[in-house]
Scaffold this motif. Structure first.
Motif, PDB file in Angstrom:
ATOM      1  N   ARG A  79       0.787  -1.233   0.000  1.00 40.39           N
ATOM      2  CA  ARG A  79       0.000   0.000   0.000  1.00 40.39           C
ATOM      3  C   ARG A  79       0.824   1.290   0.000  1.00 40.39           C
ATOM      4  O   ARG A  79       0.483   2.235  -0.708  1.00 40.39           O
ATOM      5  CB  ARG A  79      -0.931   0.041   1.226  1.00 40.39           C
ATOM      6  CG  ARG A  79      -2.091  -0.890   1.167  1.00 40.39           C
ATOM      7  CD  ARG A  79      -3.069  -0.521   0.126  1.00 40.39           C
ATOM      8  NE  ARG A  79      -3.619   0.809   0.353  1.00 40.39           N
ATOM      9  CZ  ARG A  79      -4.657   1.297  -0.250  1.00 40.39           C
ATOM     10  NH1 ARG A  79      -5.309   0.594  -1.118  1.00 40.39           N
ATOM     11  NH2 ARG A  79      -5.072   2.513  -0.001  1.00 40.39           N
ATOM     12  N   VAL A  80       1.843   1.373   0.839  1.00 36.66           N
ATOM     13  CA  VAL A  80       2.564   2.633   1.015  1.00 36.66           C
ATOM     14  C   VAL A  80       3.208   3.061  -0.300  1.00 36.66           C
ATOM     15  O   VAL A  80       3.986   2.327  -0.894  1.00 36.66           O
ATOM     16  CB  VAL A  80       3.626   2.534   2.132  1.00 36.66           C
ATOM     17  CG1 VAL A  80       4.485   3.791   2.184  1.00 36.66           C
ATOM     18  CG2 VAL A  80       2.950   2.303   3.482  1.00 36.66           C
ATOM     19  N   LYS A  81       2.839   4.274  -0.724  1.00 36.15           N
ATOM     20  CA  LYS A  81       3.388   4.834  -1.958  1.00 36.15           C
ATOM     21  C   LYS A  81       4.443   5.894  -1.661  1.00 36.15           C
ATOM     22  O   LYS A  81       5.338   6.126  -2.456  1.00 36.15           O
ATOM     23  CB  LYS A  81       2.262   5.426  -2.797  1.00 36.15           C
ATOM     24  CG  LYS A  81       1.324   4.364  -3.346  1.00 36.15           C
ATOM     25  CD  LYS A  81       0.162   4.993  -4.090  1.00 36.15           C
ATOM     26  CE  LYS A  81      -0.775   3.983  -4.673  1.00 36.15           C
ATOM     27  NZ  LYS A  81      -1.275   2.992  -3.746  1.00 36.15           N
ATOM     28  N   LYS A  82       4.296   6.555  -0.509  1.00 37.95           N
ATOM     29  CA  LYS A  82       5.233   7.617  -0.151  1.00 37.95           C
ATOM     30  C   LYS A  82       5.669   7.416   1.296  1.00 37.95           C
ATOM     31  O   LYS A  82       4.844   7.198   2.181  1.00 37.95           O
ATOM     32  CB  LYS A  82       4.566   8.986  -0.288  1.00 37.95           C
ATOM     33  CG  LYS A  82       5.460  10.132   0.130  1.00 37.95           C
ATOM     34  CD  LYS A  82       4.722  11.461   0.026  1.00 37.95           C
ATOM     35  CE  LYS A  82       5.602  12.594   0.500  1.00 37.95           C
ATOM     36  NZ  LYS A  82       4.855  13.863   0.515  1.00 37.95           N
ATOM     37  N   MET A  83       6.985   7.491   1.513  1.00 39.38           N
ATOM     38  CA  MET A  83       7.526   7.392   2.862  1.00 39.38           C
ATOM     39  C   MET A  83       8.523   8.530   3.067  1.00 39.38           C
ATOM     40  O   MET A  83       9.320   8.828   2.180  1.00 39.38           O
ATOM     41  CB  MET A  83       8.224   6.050   3.073  1.00 39.38           C
ATOM     42  CG  MET A  83       8.733   5.876   4.490  1.00 39.38           C
ATOM     43  SD  MET A  83       9.574   4.296   4.754  1.00 39.38           S
ATOM     44  CE  MET A  83       8.256   3.161   4.439  1.00 39.38           C
ATOM     45  N   VAL A  84       8.440   9.139   4.242  1.00 35.69           N
ATOM     46  CA  VAL A  84       9.362  10.207   4.610  1.00 35.69           C
ATOM     47  C   VAL A  84       9.958   9.841   5.967  1.00 35.69           C
ATOM     48  O   VAL A  84       9.239   9.561   6.911  1.00 35.69           O
ATOM     49  CB  VAL A  84       8.658  11.581   4.712  1.00 35.69           C
ATOM     50  CG1 VAL A  84       9.661  12.679   5.059  1.00 35.69           C
ATOM     51  CG2 VAL A  84       7.911  11.914   3.431  1.00 35.69           C
ATOM     52  N   ILE A  85      11.292   9.820   6.026  1.00 29.43           N
ATOM     53  CA  ILE A  85      11.992   9.601   7.292  1.00 29.43           C
ATOM     54  C   ILE A  85      12.509  10.965   7.743  1.00 29.43           C
ATOM     55  O   ILE A  85      13.368  11.557   7.079  1.00 29.43           O
ATOM     56  CB  ILE A  85      13.175   8.614   7.148  1.00 29.43           C
ATOM     57  CG1 ILE A  85      12.749   7.324   6.456  1.00 29.43           C
ATOM     58  CG2 ILE A  85      13.815   8.366   8.511  1.00 29.43           C
ATOM     59  CD1 ILE A  85      11.815   6.446   7.241  1.00 29.43           C
ATOM     60  N   HIS A  86      11.966  11.466   8.841  1.00 25.84           N
ATOM     61  CA  HIS A  86      12.355  12.766   9.386  1.00 25.84           C
ATOM     62  C   HIS A  86      13.436  12.566  10.448  1.00 25.84           C
ATOM     63  O   HIS A  86      13.450  11.558  11.144  1.00 25.84           O
ATOM     64  CB  HIS A  86      11.148  13.457  10.035  1.00 25.84           C
ATOM     65  CG  HIS A  86      10.013  13.691   9.095  1.00 25.84           C
ATOM     66  ND1 HIS A  86       9.878  14.856   8.381  1.00 25.84           N
ATOM     67  CD2 HIS A  86       8.958  12.910   8.749  1.00 25.84           C
ATOM     68  CE1 HIS A  86       8.780  14.787   7.644  1.00 25.84           C
ATOM     69  NE2 HIS A  86       8.206  13.619   7.842  1.00 25.84           N
ATOM     70  N   GLU A  87      14.325  13.557  10.578  1.00 27.29           N
ATOM     71  CA  GLU A  87      15.376  13.525  11.600  1.00 27.29           C
ATOM     72  C   GLU A  87      16.282  12.302  11.467  1.00 27.29           C
ATOM     73  O   GLU A  87      16.700  11.696  12.454  1.00 27.29           O
ATOM     74  CB  GLU A  87      14.774  13.582  13.017  1.00 27.29           C
ATOM     75  CG  GLU A  87      14.080  14.883  13.342  1.00 27.29           C
ATOM     76  CD  GLU A  87      15.031  16.074  13.382  1.00 27.29           C
ATOM     77  OE1 GLU A  87      16.059  15.999  14.067  1.00 27.29           O
ATOM     78  OE2 GLU A  87      14.743  17.072  12.712  1.00 27.29           O
ATOM     79  N   PHE A  88      16.571  11.923  10.236  1.00 27.46           N
ATOM     80  CA  PHE A  88      17.424  10.766   9.963  1.00 27.46           C
ATOM     81  C   PHE A  88      18.804  11.016  10.552  1.00 27.46           C
ATOM     82  O   PHE A  88      19.440  12.017  10.276  1.00 27.46           O
ATOM     83  CB  PHE A  88      17.512  10.552   8.450  1.00 27.46           C
ATOM     84  CG  PHE A  88      18.121   9.249   8.046  1.00 27.46           C
ATOM     85  CD1 PHE A  88      17.411   8.073   8.162  1.00 27.46           C
ATOM     86  CD2 PHE A  88      19.405   9.210   7.537  1.00 27.46           C
ATOM     87  CE1 PHE A  88      17.964   6.862   7.769  1.00 27.46           C
ATOM     88  CE2 PHE A  88      19.972   8.014   7.143  1.00 27.46           C
ATOM     89  CZ  PHE A  88      19.254   6.824   7.259  1.00 27.46           C
ATOM     90  N   ARG A  89      19.269  10.077  11.393  1.00 27.48           N
ATOM     91  CA  ARG A  89      20.511  10.254  12.137  1.00 27.48           C
ATOM     92  C   ARG A  89      21.676   9.452  11.557  1.00 27.48           C
ATOM     93  O   ARG A  89      22.748   9.425  12.123  1.00 27.48           O
ATOM     94  CB  ARG A  89      20.308   9.841  13.592  1.00 27.48           C
ATOM     95  CG  ARG A  89      19.358  10.772  14.300  1.00 27.48           C
ATOM     96  CD  ARG A  89      18.898  10.248  15.605  1.00 27.48           C
ATOM     97  NE  ARG A  89      18.086  11.101  16.423  1.00 27.48           N
ATOM     98  CZ  ARG A  89      17.457  12.200  16.128  1.00 27.48           C
ATOM     99  NH1 ARG A  89      17.537  12.707  14.958  1.00 27.48           N
ATOM    100  NH2 ARG A  89      16.729  12.858  16.984  1.00 27.48           N
ATOM    101  N   GLU A  90      21.437   8.752  10.481  1.00 29.04           N
ATOM    102  CA  GLU A  90      22.473   7.956   9.817  1.00 29.04           C
ATOM    103  C   GLU A  90      22.933   6.778  10.674  1.00 29.04           C
ATOM    104  O   GLU A  90      24.046   6.290  10.531  1.00 29.04           O
ATOM    105  CB  GLU A  90      23.665   8.829   9.419  1.00 29.04           C
ATOM    106  CG  GLU A  90      23.253   9.995   8.552  1.00 29.04           C
ATOM    107  CD  GLU A  90      24.351  10.990   8.345  1.00 29.04           C
ATOM    108  OE1 GLU A  90      25.240  10.708   7.528  1.00 29.04           O
ATOM    109  OE2 GLU A  90      24.324  12.043   9.008  1.00 29.04           O
ATOM    110  N   ASP A  91      22.065   6.313  11.532  1.00 22.83           N
ATOM    111  CA  ASP A  91      22.348   5.175  12.400  1.00 22.83           C
ATOM    112  C   ASP A  91      22.171   3.880  11.598  1.00 22.83           C
ATOM    113  O   ASP A  91      21.279   3.793  10.744  1.00 22.83           O
ATOM    114  CB  ASP A  91      21.359   5.205  13.580  1.00 22.83           C
ATOM    115  CG  ASP A  91      21.591   4.096  14.561  1.00 22.83           C
ATOM    116  OD1 ASP A  91      22.416   4.290  15.463  1.00 22.83           O
ATOM    117  OD2 ASP A  91      20.949   3.040  14.420  1.00 22.83           O
TER     118      ASP A  91
END
Length: 172
Positions: A79-91
């Motif tokens: 189902r998911v067409k759009k995903m946004v990862i906010h505050e990505f810390r590069e972990d």
């Protein structure tokens, strides 16, 4: 009382906060997403790593094995067409989640990764993150888009969240 079999099919846009270092939160994310089978847009804010909470946590290796062994999450798969990862810390744990998404998503059309502000000061670090994101191979052929944006204040986020004229109140 809600259970892991509870489904809320009317939700189309979902925003959650998760600390990818804490394994129980990572497991909860997978369980929680299963309750929302019809999400079209998913926003995930990567939470701060609290040293007092994470001191006794398992290694990133265990988190990788969790995502490798996890069964596909229906909304992410179909189902998911759009995903946004906010505050990505590069972990590494965040990257393990993105690998899981890449392997399982069949409908994803866009993935936006918004870096944590502290990680935008070094061009080398930004380029390293971009290269790691470009190495992900999504079933749909989509590529991750790395965004370096100023952080929005919580008042304006709340105003957008209560304004029903916005299609996606969490959009950057």
């Amino acid at each position: 009382m809600a259970s892991t079999s509870t489904a809320i099919p009317s939700v189309r846009i979902l925003a959650v906060t998760v600390n990818f270092v804490i394994l129980r939160e990572v497991k909860m994310l997978a369980s929680f997403l299963r309750c929302f089978p019809n999400i079209d847009t998913l926003h995930i804010e990567s939470a701060l790593h609290d040293p007092s909470v994470t001191a006794n946590e398992h290694s990133a290796e265990l988190h990788a094995s969790f995502w490798q062994e996890a069964s596909p999450v229906e909304c992410l798969r179909s189902r998911v067409k759009k995903m946004v990862i906010h505050e990505f810390r590069e972990d590494q744990n965040e990257f393990e989640f993105l690998k899981f998404v890449a392997m399982n998503s069949q409908e994803l059309q866009s993935l936006h990764v918004v870096l944590q502000e502290e990680n935008t000061s070094s061009t080398g670090k930004v380029n390293d993150t971009r290269e790691k994101l470009q190495s992900l191979r999504f079933q749909t052929g989509v590529s991750a888009v790395l965004l370096v944006l100023p952080k929005e204040d919580s008042i304006s986020i709340m105003q957008k969240a209560t304004d029903l004229t916005f299609d996606d109140p969490f959009r950057f």
